[in-house]
Scaffold this motif. Structure first.
Motif, short mmCIF file in Angstrom:
data_model
loop_
_atom_site.label_atom_id
_atom_site.label_comp_id
_atom_site.label_asym_id
_atom_site.label_seq_id
_atom_site.Cartn_x
_atom_site.Cartn_y
_atom_site.Cartn_z
N LEU A 97 0.84 -1.20 0.00
CA LEU A 97 0.00 0.00 0.00
C LEU A 97 0.88 1.25 0.00
N LEU A 98 1.92 1.27 0.83
CA LEU A 98 2.83 2.41 0.86
C LEU A 98 3.52 2.59 -0.49
N SER A 99 3.86 1.48 -1.14
CA SER A 99 4.48 1.57 -2.46
C SER A 99 3.53 2.20 -3.46
N GLY A 100 2.25 1.82 -3.39
CA GLY A 100 1.27 2.42 -4.28
C GLY A 100 1.12 3.91 -4.04
N LEU A 101 1.11 4.32 -2.78
CA LEU A 101 1.02 5.74 -2.45
C LEU A 101 2.26 6.49 -2.92
N TYR A 102 3.41 5.84 -2.86
CA TYR A 102 4.65 6.43 -3.35
C TYR A 102 4.56 6.69 -4.86
N ILE A 103 4.07 5.72 -5.60
CA ILE A 103 3.93 5.88 -7.05
C ILE A 103 2.94 7.00 -7.35
N ASN A 104 1.85 7.07 -6.60
CA ASN A 104 0.89 8.15 -6.80
C ASN A 104 1.53 9.52 -6.59
N ASP B 17 -0.98 2.43 -18.66
CA ASP B 17 -1.11 0.97 -18.74
C ASP B 17 -0.12 0.27 -17.81
N VAL B 18 1.11 0.79 -17.74
CA VAL B 18 2.11 0.20 -16.85
C VAL B 18 1.72 0.44 -15.39
N TYR B 19 1.21 1.63 -15.10
CA TYR B 19 0.74 1.93 -13.74
C TYR B 19 -0.36 0.95 -13.34
N ALA B 20 -1.32 0.71 -14.23
CA ALA B 20 -2.41 -0.22 -13.93
C ALA B 20 -1.86 -1.62 -13.67
N ALA B 21 -0.88 -2.05 -14.47
CA ALA B 21 -0.27 -3.36 -14.27
C ALA B 21 0.48 -3.43 -12.94
N LEU B 22 1.17 -2.34 -12.60
CA LEU B 22 1.91 -2.30 -11.34
C LEU B 22 0.97 -2.38 -10.14
N ILE B 23 -0.11 -1.61 -10.16
CA ILE B 23 -1.05 -1.64 -9.04
C ILE B 23 -1.66 -3.03 -8.89
N LYS B 24 -1.96 -3.68 -10.00
CA LYS B 24 -2.48 -5.05 -9.93
C LYS B 24 -1.45 -5.99 -9.31
N LEU B 25 -0.18 -5.84 -9.69
CA LEU B 25 0.88 -6.66 -9.09
C LEU B 25 0.97 -6.42 -7.58
N LEU B 26 0.91 -5.16 -7.18
CA LEU B 26 0.99 -4.85 -5.74
C LEU B 26 -0.18 -5.44 -4.97
#
Length: 255
Positions: free
Chosen positions: A95-102, A120-129
């Motif tokens: 979750l912290l990683s996702g907030l960092y990317i945001n 598209d890469v962001y969407a793939a990354l969030i799904k991975l997280l």
């Protein structure tokens, strides 16, 4: 008065939200076709609002909103929002990683400047997280950082020395630094990659059609050395102050 133009069924993620009034919110959203836009969600804080359970970060959404005429105002009006489905919210460190990317996107993306590939890469990354084990988190973050920097024109070519344009020696160490780009490593310098490793990353970044998978694979064994170099470069381009999520991660590690 010009008639309002409507944007419908736009793939989007909420990067940040803050209060606008007692009942409404301002949303900073990342959309696939229009980039980063600001929306006002009127009445979204009311218990009876249909927006209330939907407007969550790190969740794939479909948004509809109106623009005020051809020039479009800085803040548009949200008309509809639906969860696009696919995965749950990332938890814990992810979750912290996702907030960092945001926060990176908020600091680096100009409004109304579309980056469909980054989306598209962001969407793939969030799904991975949200769905994968922590073992893929670090390579995925480094891959996203590389792609973001490259798409914004902030990452130099990784197959030559930036200042001299001399080719990299396969086994020699090189470091990536703000302002000077890719340069020979100094004696005793840590967190560096060999010329061959930088070349592997460049090859993955240039692969057509663009895809997250080969870059993620290329980062699999290079993430520890890439992390401090990319974080320094990203902070340089974000300017001061330090990224809040990064400071939070450092504070948590110090506990």
């Amino acid at each position: 008065m010009a008639s309002a133009q409507r944007v419908s069924d736009e793939p989007a993620f909420i990067l940040h939200r803050y209060d606008w009034s007692e009942s409404s919110l301002i949303l900073e959203v990342f959309t696939r076709h229009r980039g980063r836009v600001a929306l006002v969600a009127k009445g979204a804080k009311k218990h009876t609002s249909n927006f209330r359970p939907v407007l969550l970060g790190l969740q794939p959404l479909r948004l509809s909103y109106t623009l005020a005429g051809s020039s479009s105002a800085d803040i548009h009006t949200l008309r509809g929002a639906e969860w696009a489905g696919g995965h749950i919210m990332p938890m814990g460190a992810r979750l912290l990683s996702g907030l960092y990317i945001n926060e990176l996107l908020l600091r680096l993306l100009a409004r109304d400047d579309p980056y469909a590939y980054v989306f598209d890469v962001y969407a793939a990354l969030i799904k991975l997280l949200a769905t994968q084990h922590d073992v893929v988190q670090e390579p995925a973050l480094r891959a996203f950082e590389l792609i973001l920097l490259r798409e914004l024109g902030l990452l130099p070519s990784l197959h030559v020395q930036t200042q001299t344009l001399q080719p990299l020696a396969p086994q020699a160490p090189y470091a990536l630094a703000p302002e000077v780009g890719l340069r020979p490593a100094e004696p005793g310098e840590r967190a560096v990659l060999t010329g061959q490793q930088w070349h592997t990353l460049e090859t993955a970044l240039r692969q057509e059609p663009h895809s997250f998978a080969p870059i993620l694979q290329a980062c699999a064994h290079l993430a520890p050395a890439l992390k401090p170099q990319l974080r320094t470069l990203l902070q340089f381009h974000c300017g001061s102050p330090m990224l809040r999520t990064r400071q939070l991660m450092m504070d948590l590690q110090a506990l």
